[in-house]
Each structure stands twice: as C-alpha cells, then as structure tokens.
Scaffold this active site. Structure first.
Site, PDB file in Angstrom:
ATOM      1  N   ARG A  29      27.300 -32.478  -8.641  1.00 30.85           N
ATOM      2  CA  ARG A  29      26.531 -32.102  -9.836  1.00 30.85           C
ATOM      3  C   ARG A  29      25.491 -31.025  -9.532  1.00 30.85           C
ATOM      4  NH1 ARG A  29      28.419 -31.723 -13.841  1.00 30.85           N
ATOM      5  NH2 ARG A  29      27.424 -29.718 -13.926  1.00 30.85           N
TER       6      ARG A  29
ATOM      7  N   LYS B 289      11.178 -13.526 -17.486  1.00 29.56           N
ATOM      8  CA  LYS B 289      11.408 -14.737 -18.303  1.00 29.56           C
ATOM      9  C   LYS B 289      12.504 -15.591 -17.674  1.00 29.56           C
ATOM     10  CE  LYS B 289       9.748 -12.325 -22.382  1.00 29.56           C
ATOM     11  NZ  LYS B 289      10.030 -11.743 -23.713  1.00 29.56           N
TER      12      LYS B 289
ATOM     13  N   LYS C  82       0.348  -3.533 -20.371  1.00 29.00           N
ATOM     14  CA  LYS C  82       0.811  -4.059 -21.654  1.00 29.00           C
ATOM     15  C   LYS C  82      -0.286  -3.957 -22.710  1.00 29.00           C
ATOM     16  CE  LYS C  82       4.062  -7.075 -21.244  1.00 29.00           C
ATOM     17  NZ  LYS C  82       4.891  -8.271 -21.032  1.00 29.00           N
TER      18      LYS C  82
ATOM     19  N   GLU D 199       3.455   0.128 -21.641  1.00 28.31           N
ATOM     20  CA  GLU D 199       4.168  -0.405 -22.795  1.00 28.31           C
ATOM     21  C   GLU D 199       3.553   0.161 -24.077  1.00 28.31           C
ATOM     22  OE1 GLU D 199       4.780  -4.825 -22.995  1.00 28.31           O
ATOM     23  OE2 GLU D 199       3.749  -4.576 -24.916  1.00 28.31           O
TER      24      GLU D 199
ATOM     25  N   ASP E  49       8.429  -0.897 -26.777  1.00 31.41           N
ATOM     26  CA  ASP E  49       8.504  -2.318 -27.085  1.00 31.41           C
ATOM     27  C   ASP E  49       8.783  -2.552 -28.558  1.00 31.41           C
ATOM     28  OD1 ASP E  49       8.289  -5.089 -26.431  1.00 31.41           O
ATOM     29  OD2 ASP E  49       6.335  -5.072 -27.436  1.00 31.41           O
TER      30      ASP E  49
END
Lengths: 282, 282, 282, 282, 282, 282
Positions: A103, A138, A170, A200, A221
């Site tokens: 598994r 992510k 960002k 960004e 973005d």
C-alpha cells in the site's frame, strides 16, 4: 540526472520510513496470521490506464525498506509511458514483506505517476509553442521534492523549491514596499546579486512598471489572454514572461499561444489525480 | 472530539515543522528585503468557492510555529460550510512571519478542506440510505492522520488507520491460505480475539463462503449493483456489508440504495482536489 | 530582518538541543553537588576585546532551553560593537541552570561574534570601493545558517546557501562539458530560467569566453591583481565580477580597488577565531 | 583504537547526513545540467601545505552517504603527515556524486586536519617536558566528538567530553560553596566516589587550599609562569597540575617547563584554522 | 538538585513523546466516542502499597504533553514515602486528555517508584554500615537516565552512566592485556589522567595485584563474604572496595558488614517490580 | 511470522541506536586503552538458568549496529528453551566492538527472555484449560513492541497495542457516559463498525448489563473466583470473557478453571525479572 536535483539516499529513506511507520505500525496482523512462515511469492505492478511512469525507484525502495532481500525488477523506467495492462515492475521475495509494503509503495507511485501524467498532458497541449510548463510551491506538505521530481519526469520544469530559492515579488510585497519600483530597488540593494528578480503583476501597467524597475522576469497573474498578448508584445522578448493563475488543460493552449515563456500550473501538484495502478500477487 | 482520534500536540508540530523546513529553508529572501523590520499587518483567509472547512486548527498552528506572537482568529470552525468570499480566519502580527507561513498553511488547509468538501458531497449523495461513507489507506504518504481527520470532518467515517488496525482478508491472503474458510480459520486461531474479521470477496459465492467461514464483515469489491443487491438480500442483515472499488459521486447513490452498510471511497484521499482558498494581506 | 533569512524557531531549538545533549549529557555533577537546591544568582557576559556582536539571540535561547525561567537581558544587540569590559547580556535565575548552559551558550556566541568581527574588518578594509564582501560554503558542518547569519551581521553578504541555491559553473563542470560555452548552453537549456549563471574562470581568456557564453556573473578564481584589473576593464560593467581564492585582510583592499563587484572570503567561516568573551557569576 | 573513544557508525552517519542536507538540499542544479547521465570520473584530494591528517575516514563516509558505489581509497591515514602536493585520497565513481559530496567532505576534513595540525605543533613545542597538551569543551556546537578525535589524532589528549564527564570545580562553584574546602567536601559527599576532583585556582593560596581540601588535580588558571613554578614546587608531585588560560604556541614551551603535567588549550578547537586541502577532478 | 544530574527539559519531552506515540498513536477511539466534547473532570493518583515516590515530575509532564491546559498538583514529592491510599497527585482538566495520558504516565511512575522503593529497602538494610548502595548499567534500553534518577531518589548512588563515564577494567580487559598490572599500565598511559581506575577482581590474589598495579578502586566480583572480609582487611582503607554480583536483600547486610565501601545491585534496575499505583477519576 | 506483527527493520535499528548512544556515548575508554588495534576475539552468550529465548535477533542486531563485520551465530532461536550453561549465540570479530556492544545487547536480551520465560510459566500453569494468557499496555515506555513480541514468543497473546487499537470501555468511561448501556450505545454510533467492543465490569450485575448492551467481550476486573464462575455460567459462551487484575502464578490456574477465555497479566511486562544470561570472551 538532468533532473535539476537528485534525492540524497537517506532523505528518501526517511520519507519512506515515516510512511511505513504510519501504515504498518506494530505490524500486519492479517498477513501474519494467514501466511506460512517464509512463504515466498511473486507480484506484478500493472498500469490500468495510460500513464507516464514516475517514482518507480521510490516504489522499489519501499519494498527494500521492509525487507532488503526482496527483488524488484523495474520494467518501465521513470519518464516512459505505459498503457492499460502494462507491467511496471515485478517483485519477488517473502510474501509477507510484499503485502506489508504494497500500500505504501503504491501510494507513492500512484501520486507520482499521477503528477507526471497530468504534467505530460499540459506539455503535449502546448507543443509547438515556446511555453514551458512549470510547477508551483502548492505541493503536499512533506512531499515537495517528490512532487517536483514527478513534474520534471512528466516533462515540466520546476519553479522555486521554496522561499529560500529565488526572488518572487508578489502583490503583498509590492503593497508593503509602496510600489513595484521601490520593491525591486529594496531587493537589488538587499539580496539579489546572485538571484534573478521575478515580479508578479496583474495588469499591463504592472508589466510596464516592472520593466522600468528592472525586473528579470515578470509573472502575469490571472490576466486575460488578450492582456497577456499585449504584455508579450510590450516586452518584446527583453525578459521572460510567466503566465499564472488557475490555468487548466482547456485554457493552457490559448495561453501558450500568447507567446509567454513559462506557464505555471498549481493543479499539477495541489490537485493530483492518482494514477490507476494495481499490484497483483501471482 | 467524536473524531475517533485526536492528534497529539507534538505529532502535529513535527508535521508542520517538516513542511516549514521544506518550504522556508534558510529563509524568505524576498520578504526580508522588502519589509521594514518589525512591520506588522493583518491578513484574511477567504474561501473562493463553497467548501466544508477542515484543518483550520492546523492552519493556525503553522503561523504559530513560525512566530508564536502571531494572532490567528478562526471565523469558520472545522465542519462548518463556507461560501465564496467568506472569511475563514483573520491573521495579525509581523508581516514577514505571515508571508513566511502563508504557503505552508494554505497547503495544509486546501488539502484538508478539499477532502472534507468531497466527503460531504458523497455523504449528501447517500442521504436517506443507511450507507456510511468511509475512507481507505490510499492517503498521501506522511499525511494519513490529517487526511483521515478531514474525512471525518466532512461527515465520513474512518476505515483502518493502518495494517496494524484490524483484520482485512484480501484476495492475496485468500489465495495464500487456499480459500476463504481456511484464511478465516487461520486468523481466528492466530490473532483475532479482539478484532473483527473483514473478508473481501468479488462474487456472490464469495459472500456465501465468507458467511459460512464466520466473517464479521464482508467487503464487496468491484461488484455490480445487481450483485450487491443479491449480496444484501443473501446476508439479510446478519453482518455488515461494505461496497468498495472505484466508486464515484455518480455511482455512489445507486450503490447505497442496494442496502450496503458502508461504502469506501479511495478517491476521497488519493485524488484530492485542493479547495480554492486564498490569503489576502489587508 | 534584512538578513536575507530568518531562522525558523524550531530549527534553532534543534541546533541548541543537540549542542546541549552533547555537553550536558546526563548532567553536571559538579554543579549539582556544590549548589544549594534552588540557589539563584546573576551573571554577566563580557567582551574582553573589541568585537561585533552576533548570535546574542542564540546565546539567550540556550539558557531558555535549559531552564525557561531564566531571564536573559540583552545589552548589546546583534550588529553592535562592544569593547573590552562591555556587558553583552545579563542573566539571572537558578544558578545551576546558568552554569549548565554557560559553555554551550558561549560556544555559539564566541563563534558567531568571531565571524562577525572578522567580516567587519574585511568590510572596513574595502570601504570606499564598490566591492562587497561575501562568504562561501566553507562552513562548519551543521552550522551553515548560523555561520552565514554571522557574516551578514558583520556587514557581509551571503553567497550560495548550498548547491541547490543558484548556479555556479566551476572548473570541474567546464572540463566535464568540454568548455565554458557548452557548459553554459547545457545549463540554459536545463535549469536556469530563474537562476543567474555564474562561471568560474582563472584567466582573461576565461573571462572572454564566459562573456561570450552569456554568463550572468564571472568569478575570477585565484587571479593576480593585474589580471583582475584587465578583467574589470574587459567586462566594462556589463556583468558583475567576483574575486575569489585565498583572499586575506592584507590583500583584500588591493583586490577591491581593481573594481570587482564581490570578493568572497572562505576564511570568514572556515578559519574562525573565537571572539574573547567570558561569563562571570556575580 | 587507542583513541579513548570510537564513533558509533550511526552517530557519524547522522552528522554527515545533516551536513549533506544543509549543503545539497533539493540537489545540485549545476552538476545535474552539465554532466552526462552516468558520467564517471576520478578525483584526488591533495594537501596544499604541511598537515597532520585527521578525519580521512569521515571524508570517505561523506562520499558513501551520497552514493554507496563511489570508491574512496585512502592514501594517508589519520595521524600521518602530508606535505604540499601529497595525495590524501583517491575517489572514483559517478562524477555527479563526487561533485555533490565534495564541499561537505572537505569541510569536515579541513577542520579536522586543521585541529590535528595545530595540536601537533603544540605537542612538538613541549617535547622533552612531561607536559601533555589537552583540549577543552570549547568546540563547535554539534561537532565535539570530531573536534576531540582530531585533537587525539594530532597527539593531544582529551579533557572532559562534557559536564557529565568528571568533576571540575571552577570559580563560580567555589564562590557558591563559600570556599574551596567546602566545595570539595560537598562533592566528596555528593557524587565523586568514582571521579577525580579537579579544582581550578588562580593563586598560590588557592593551590594550598586545594591541596588541603584533598583535590585530585589542580588547574592553574591564568597564572604567571613564576607562580606556576611555585605551584609545581609546592605540590611536589603529590597530584597533577594543569595549566590553563589563553595559552599560545609562543607561550606553551615556557609553561611546560614549569613542570606542570597538563596544558589545556582552548584555541585547538575554538579557533580552528582550516587545513589547506583541495579536491581535483582528473 | 543533589541528584548528580538534571534532565534537560527537551530530553524528557522526547522520551515522553515517544511513549505517547507508542500508546496513543492515531488516538483513543473509546474515549472519543464516550465523552462529551470538552467534558472536564478530576482524577487522583493513589499509592496502593507503601512506596518511595520517584518520577512524579515525569508523571506530571506526560499530562502536559497531551494537553498543556491540564493542571497536575503534586501531593507527594520525589523522595517522600507514601502508604496505601495516599494521594500522590491530583489532576484536573479535559477528561479525554486525562484518560489519554493515564497509562503512559503510570507506566513511567510505577517503574520509577518501583526502583526507588527497592533501592530504599537496600539502603535501609545496610544502615549503620559505611556501605553505599549503587546501581549498574543494567537498565531498560532507552530509560537509563530515569532508571538512575530513581535509584538516587531512593537513596542509592549512581555507578557509571555508560562506557564513556569512567574506567572499569573487567575480566575480559585483563585477559586481553595479559594481567591486571599491564591492563592498568595501559590505561594510565592511555586515558586516565582525569578518571579513577576501577579494577574488577574475583580473588584475594586479584585484590593484591590490583593494589600493586595502582588501582583507585577495586570491585570484588562474586566473592564470598569471608573473602570480602579478607579483602577489606588487606586493603586497610587505602582505596575503596565495591562488592558486586547477584546481591539480594537477603545477603546485602552481611556483605555491608564486611566493611566494603560500595555495593552495586543490578536487580535495582534490571528486575524492577512496578509500584502499585492507580489513577481514579472522581 | 505468526507473531501478529513484524518489526520494521528501521524501527528496530532506531531503538538499538538510542540504546547504544545512551550507553556508549563518546566511547569506551577502558576498552580503547587496553586492547591492541584490530585485536579480534570470540565470545559466547550463556544461559545461567532455565529460560525461554526471546529477542536473540535483537541481541544480534546490536552487535551489527556497532560493527557490521561482527559475526553472530544464533544457537538457540526465539521460542526455544535453554538451560544453565547452554550457549545462546556465538560472537566473533573485533574484540573492542564486542565489548562495546555487550551490555546493551544483554539488556535487550535479558529483558525479553525474562518476559518470555515468565509468560511461558503462566501458559504452562493454565494448560488444559481454554484460557489464553494475554499481556497489557503496562510496558516499559519506548519498549512496547519488544515487550509484546516477547510475550508472544513465550506463548502468550497480545491484548491491545495502544489506545488506537480496539475499544475497551473502562470504569471511567462508564461513569462519564452514565452507565454501560449508554457507553456502548455511544461507541456503536461513533466508531466501532470494524472494532469489537470490550467492556470492563467488576460485578455480576455489570456482566448482565454488558451482555444486554451488546458488548462483544467482557473483562472481569478484580472479581473473585466464585464471581467469575458465576459470570462464565451466566454468559454461557455467547461472548468471550477476560479475567484481569493482579493475577499471579499462584492464582492463575484457579482463575483459568473458572472457564474464562482470556487472562491478562500486567506483571508479564510491568514487573520483569531479567533472565540470567552472561557473555564470556573466550
């Protein structure tokens, strides 16, 4: 090699050991009760749908971590394709060890093949354009290196491995610095002599501002296809452009055709569909 | 509570620390360069689609692991629903700490909310039947406890936590033992005085054999709906039946209506679609 | 902040715990025998020579790891200078805890202050030139983040944190690839879209070749001052140049005046002279 | 052997693994891009100055930790001398593995050879006297066992490995106990039946008091050469004397000639000058 | 204090965390199902026989590791005696946390009280003689520090903490060295300047040989009471003597009366009878 | 196999490594000083009383952890009996390694043989009855898996491995739920579909109540022999009964003859008498 990174042997061993402790714990009572002592056997791992293989070496190491005497023969290597019914690997040795490792070995393999297979679809979709498919940060907590390795195996490239790994300015940084120009200036002065600075933006004005500020790369973005085209035309190849934001298999071609250099796709690793693979004892 | 389990505080801390080391490593150069020393701020975490909240406590702990002085106020608790635009939590404190924790905190939260949301859809789909939705051991390596916690938060139940946790006699065991009867007999003699014995079958004959062998539960693996109905009728409530094998949102209702007691769905945890959630600095 | 990185709290805790286990082990028999139960006291940490303070926060955490009730008041913060006799910190609490933590706390502090102090001397030496002093990967195994943090505290900058952190093409790579041009080409194609490519050369021809190949930075390895001047003139500011190779306090000024942008000094961390600091119980 | 201690294999492995994780992290992008898959090669490690070899076994283990198929042939063993240009070890195998391990392997080796080389100079300096050179607990945090192993390899002896390892009554203990006599008495009663009791003093009066109190060893801390001579004469060989405190290569001979039995030198491990060693790929 | 050692806080935490993971794993299903969310309660821990308390602080830390909000009030401190029915500690807080921590907390406490109680009986038995009761290295793997702490709490002393901790020349060493004299000589030359040298012998001849060789302590291994008397008389107080070998409560007084200085008893830690202690929820 | 569990190789390695670090620490100074470099030898491990062997594989792994080149030949396997003077295993290789591993290897072996031997006596005592001897969760913290493995080797069975492992409703749960019926009902509804529910009672009324509530097993806690007989008669074989509470070798036969199915004995693991085993170098 050509992977941009290679897992240290003990790093992989630790990942596998934690996964085994989680699944096996004090042991597999069912198997222990049913099998004869020392009973050996053979098993095959089969694709049950079309996939790109990734993580077959991790799969193999799981069996060895349970029982160093198990023999795992890899039939399809990382990066190869396999169709429904194709054998990916053959395993032989103590049957109790095979069932105990099964598994966990599949959980690693199905996730990594799932990522590689999805990545290869995005890569195929943008074929003929200059766009390269990239991953993001992510990833499943604790599995980033494997997730990113699978993306590369599927033909994609790796964006940053972590916050430590490159400069990405960002929206929140820009707001904190009071604008793109001052954000980039702060970085130039602070830390960036060996790092490219990616900024960004979410508008054509942002692209212009980033260019003026001396950004090395600009991330577009969540911009529309027409805006992206304008950005490509505006930049005129001076620096690379990266498209980002909820990009899907349906939209990726259109985006690639805008002329951007990179397309980063969070879903490659945040929304993995496990590849359909099974293990059969013969 | 009522979760069937509670994470030990240090267990969760270790999971979070590993994820942070993986993402932050030697540090966030971008943030360090751009922010003023000690600059504080506030952020909110927003659902961008309808979700069931799970892991909001894990989310909170990530920020505290980076900076114990951050204040995270939970607005939607685990198990609650949230719609597009709803605030799940508010975060305030040093901005550098918030930005450093953001991605890891979201990676945990989006996965757990994704699992809970998917589970809740399956649970809703079988409403009115007696079937209960269960998870499997097909979880992301290293994240099993969180994956299973999210399933419960979404209204599902937990099947085995690992091989050590109950007796499940699968096809490979039956083959090794030479039949269901002898497999169950071996287990009764060997280890099962405190454990129920579940037997996996793939035919009506298997159900009959398992019943005769004294199985406590029978798992109907990849059987057709009509076969499952026969199995339910054959067993007549004497022991519980569990349906298993590539069950989807489309097929789950029909299966539930056969009268089975449990339906286990691997996709709940092996093919997670990350919930759409973002963090905005105000 | 402005450090380019911030240590995760648990990362620092683990470093300190390992150092304490190594030194304290099963305990301090001398202290235990001599002190009265619960006897408290005060101690001061003094510079015994002119230093730049670094690691005073690490010093403080060591005491808290031994005994959370100890109070450590920092008198000179990281980056500040201190002279012979200046108090760096005051410590009060259980005397047994203070004596148990003393040596480990000083071992961290003396190494970090030693690094910062040496770095500040190199930085002072190149004042008025545009050259910035950088560290290398030649750090004490297990202490890289602290070593590099101390360099920054002393006014230097950080070169790569590790192999994963940027592209540096060295002689062995160039040999393996069959020349600078092909090495850089392989990297451009392979992994470098977000990373600058630094190429190490040891001759003017190497500089020319690296320029032609499109290097983003060139490292002048063990070149003479006159060659470095030629390299600076040849490059004409198009890309940054880094001087490297057995640079000492005696030679650094001369090198800086060649006009190079960076000077990396291995001795900052591979040959640390511990700062002279002592702890006195009052 | 004859080392006073032998490192447990897994202890060394853990030290090396941490150092590799720190340096290699997700991998060596430069090497991965430039090398052909499976490209093998040979390298040699060379002394670039006169040194005493220490840690060559640690050096070897680093390569094996990265790639168990690398072959490292040791040419100069621990304790042997090597001059400029002498080959210390030959390494052959996958070139990518060699380059990945290089820096960490050298960081261990250069520190340990640096310590052994410095120790051997102190030992040579006191030749003909009865004084033995000892180390202290002033080691790099996390590297104490290696630091102390290198001191022995260089011909020195090891003082305490940690607080748990013997009784050393220092000024702070004496102050807390109200004098040497009461400090020693407290220890005799408390813990010392199997341990010798060493007492640190800084005056002839202290030596007398320690003798009266029944100390097994007396440490002369920062005393002048003439005072040390008086102490030696006063003690008359009844117990060993240890000189301590800012002792350098310049002063050590004079101190040894006072007739003290031991001279402990903090600089051996707190201010290590890395040995000049390089690795060349052939 | 006066313990000869003090556990580092994080060392104890790690021991407790491992024990909790072992016992609680993914959680306590029984408790979770039965208790109301947030239900609080109070419990008391009671001695059910006459004991010496040891490890009550460890007991307390187990509850805090499960739930930092639990309040544990210690009623009998380490070293105090308690009789049947005496309350050792009161616990209040979330009932689920109390029940989850109960077994692990008791397992630590019952072992440590068992050791302290047994030790105190040996100590009482030799009262009035000069013999001191010591432990050995025959402890439960992983629990040495707690086992030895409990011996001290019960009034005994600690022999070596490990091989690193003092010199004990046993039969196998003597055989390897070719006699006691040469074994001691090798040690004097090798490592012992700060350590006393204890020599194990099993005859009067051995005692004589050890004395001549300059042993600091002699261990009389499995010698008869009359031989031990001869040894005491022979040595005449010049060095301490330790009796060792299968000593029981029945024989210890007689042995103490021979005039030996120390009596080491392996059974104190290798054959622990758990103290009878229970926890009752009110 | 047939053990109900098998230790994962790395799990055992970690246990052994911790025990070695605890005992060996920086090394064995005595051995290092006395032995010639590379001196080899042979040793045998002997039973010094009648025992049941358990943990001989753990014993072997300790030597291999210290020195992979040691050869350990097992002469009596786990589960076999051995009498005074019987050789359990032969060890050959570097003498320093053998002496360094000796104590830790024996500490594991003597505890495990002690448990197996005691268990076998209880099992022999109940021979001819249907009662099976079980262990409890009263194990040494950190050693549960080894303790329980030893119980099985001695012929006993394993009760729960931890709180996560089955449902046991104890007095505190019943009190919290307001009675047996409601406790069982809460569990049925909450978590028990795959787990049997065992209920602890201390009176005949409790047995009746548990039967009515649908308990799968009833534990008779500290009930008299006559009450247990009544309980057996009342239940009439419908569900298994387990006797528990301060059961000794003296009382176990009488209890077994009441007709109960299981007898759980805490003393098997909480009050272990180490088996008398020694290691002799030849």
């Amino acid at each position: 090699m050509k992977d941009g990174f290679v897992l240290l042997p003990h790093y992989l061993r630790k990942l596998i050991q934690r996964a085994l402790e989680e699944d096996v714990g004090p042991g597999d009572a069912t198997t222990a009760a049913v099998l004869r002592v020392g009973q050996t056997g053979r098993a095959v791992t089969l694709a049950k749908a079309g996939i790109v293989v990734a993580g077959i070496d991790v799969f193999r190491e799981v069996f060895l971590a349970v029982d160093p005497e198990i023999v795992v023969t890899v039939c399809r290597d990382n990066g190869e394709e396999a169709g429904n019914g194709d054998i990916l690997a053959e395993i032989s040795g103590r049957l109790a060890s095979i069932l105990m490792a099964e598994r966990v070995a599949l959980n690693f393999l199905q996730r990594m093949c799932g990522i590689a297979t999805a990545t290869s679809k995005y890569v195929a979709e943008v074929k003929g354009t200059k766009a390269r498919i990239l991953d993001t940060r992510k990833t499943a907590p604790g599995l980033r290196l494997l997730d990113k390795l699978a993306v590369r195996t599927g033909g994609g490239g790796n964006h940053r491995f972590g916050l430590y790994h490159g400069i990405l300015v960002k929206d929140n940084h820009i707001a904190a610095a009071g604008g793109i120009a001052s954000a980039v200036a702060l970085i130039r002065e602070g830390v960036s002599y060996m790092q490219k600075v990616e900024v960004e933006v979410n508008s054509i004005e942002g692209v212009e501002e980033a260019l003026r500020a001396g950004a090395d790369i600009v991330m577009l973005d969540n911009m529309s296809v027409s805006e992206m085209k304008k950005a490509v035309s505006l930049v005129g190849g001076r620096i690379p452009l990266e498209a980002s934001g909820n990009i899907t298999l349906t939209t990726v071609r259109e985006i690639a055709e805008t002329g951007v250099d990179f397309i980063s796709v969070g879903a490659l690793t945040h929304s993995v569909i496990a590849a359909d693979i099974s293990l059969k004892v013969e």
